[in-house]
Design a protein around this motif. Structure first.
Motif, mmCIF file in Angstrom:
data_model
loop_
_atom_site.group_PDB
_atom_site.id
_atom_site.type_symbol
_atom_site.label_atom_id
_atom_site.label_comp_id
_atom_site.label_asym_id
_atom_site.label_seq_id
_atom_site.Cartn_x
_atom_site.Cartn_y
_atom_site.Cartn_z
ATOM 1 N N ASP A 95 -5.479 3.465 -0.627
ATOM 2 C CA ASP A 95 -5.329 2.304 -1.495
ATOM 3 C C ASP A 95 -6.238 1.172 -1.021
ATOM 4 O O ASP A 95 -6.438 0.986 0.184
ATOM 5 N N LEU A 118 0.836 -1.199 0.000
ATOM 6 C CA LEU A 118 0.000 0.000 0.000
ATOM 7 C C LEU A 118 0.871 1.248 0.000
ATOM 8 O O LEU A 118 1.869 1.326 0.722
ATOM 9 N N LYS A 119 0.489 2.225 -0.816
ATOM 10 C CA LYS A 119 1.251 3.468 -0.886
ATOM 11 C C LYS A 119 0.578 4.584 -0.086
ATOM 12 O O LYS A 119 1.211 5.561 0.280
#
Length: 375
Positions: free
Chosen positions: A82, A77-78
């Protein structure tokens, strides 16, 4: 040598990478690496929902090219926005990787951090967090400093003094498993799982000691669980009488239960009501949609003019609360929606999967005559 197989077909690969013919070029590269007798030729695939659905195709490519090692990665996950990989897709991934092992005798592993407690089969096909978060290695950032991993952007010091970086307080805490949730410390899988991703825990909670967000069920997981539970109910359940079961079957007669379609339909609905809280469900029937919305955090008032339907709804609510260990904020009320006059106002009125959002409808039909006063 590690070659990323981003997708399962040329068109999809090109759309993801922005490079034409990248798919065939990668396959040619894998073939040449094997032909050149490079000791270990590896391929890696990110386990997106699309790739998991088409994993058999990727597996066939890997097997045909005789790749030495193929590993898959849970999407990292950024940002908090997300979408997390749903639990039921992780279960699907585990099933497929285990089946490939049975067919070939080779183990194909999830190579990055994932909490083992989300699925009983994960520990069989997961490498754990050994190579994540600084547990066993560090990374030199292009900006000129050492950091624990590709994703944890914490300056540990000068690349010319790796010993100091490795023995920094943060790295020691990470290796000694001081940065894991308290509930994980008594788990017999801790030495391998390491509490899942510490990067993701900090991203979502600003705390490296927090739970990996993958442990918490996403909206998609809750919807999938309700879908599966409903199917189990229709197959027969001891908490309902034979008469009630017959009524439930009649209610759901001729309805389709394709899981992907069901989830997609509900998610589309939820995207339109994200900023709302209270829901009035008209003609709630046996209460499935009302309970699902309540499980997703909405306050639901569900009305129906048939007391027998509501009797089953209330019974089902107790069952679902027990099954999911969660109280559902839903009230079932016997009422005619054309005459229903509660003191409470609602953000949303739901009627057979249609939503009337935030505006008062024109009372030009019997159905809408009373509704305009409830929003």
């Amino acid at each position: 040598v590690l070659v990323p197989l981003t997708s399962y077909c040329p068109e999809k690969e090109a759309s993801l990478t922005g490079i034409k013919e990248s798919f065939n070029k990668k396959l040619n590269a894998l073939h040449l690496f094997k032909k050149s007798k490079i000791p270990v030729v590896r391929a890696g695939t990110i386990a997106t929902m699309d790739n998991i659905d088409n994993l058999d195709t990727i597996f066939s490519i890997v097997k045909e090219l005789k790749v030495d090692d193929w590993e898959v990665y849970i999407p990292v996950l950024k940002s908090k926005n997300d979408n997390r990989l749903p639990h039921y897709y992780i279960a699907k991934l585990a099933d497929k990787l285990n089946s490939y092992h049975e067919k070939t005798g080779k183990k194909y592993l999830i190579a990055n951090a994932v909490p083992f407690c989300i699925n009983g089969d994960i520990k069989k096909i997961a490498l754990g967090a050994k190579f994540d978060d600084g547990h066993s290695r560090m990374v030199v950032d292009p900006k000129g400093y050492v950091k624990p991993s590709y994703f944890i952007d914490k300056n540990l010091g000068n690349p010319l003094d790796l010993s100091s970086c490795w023995n920094s307080p943060f790295m020691k805490d990470m290796r000694q498993l001081n940065l894991v949730p308290s509930k994980c410390k008594s788990c017999n899988q801790l030495s391998k799982c390491k509490g899942g991703s510490r990067y993701s825990a900090n991203l979502f909670n600003s705390d490296y000691n927090a739970l990996d967000p993958l442990i918490t069920k996403s909206k998609v997981d809750i919807i999938a669980s309700f879908h599966d539970t409903l199917l189990e109910e229709l197959q027969g359940n001891s908490y309902l009488t034979k008469k009630e079961m017959k009524f439930l079957h009649t209610y759901y007669k001729n309805r389709t239960f394709d899981k992907e379609h069901y989830i997609s339909r509900i998610i589309t609905l939820l995207n339109s009501i994200d900023n709302y809280n209270t829901i009035l469900d008209l003609g709630c029937g046996v209460g499935s949609e009302a309970m699902l919305l309540a499980s997703l955090g909405y306050q639901v008032t569900a009305i129906d003019k048939h007391e027998y339907s509501l009797q089953i709804s209330r019974k089902r609510k107790l069952y679902y609360e027990s099954l999911f260990d969660k109280k559902l904020d839903v009230k079932f009320i016997e009422a005619d929606y054309t005459k229903f006059s509660p003191e409470q106002k609602f953000d949303i009125i739901s009627f057979k999967d249609s939503m009337i959002l935030g505006q008062k409808p024109k009372p030009n039909k019997e159905l809408f005559t009373n509704l305009s006063t409830l929003l």
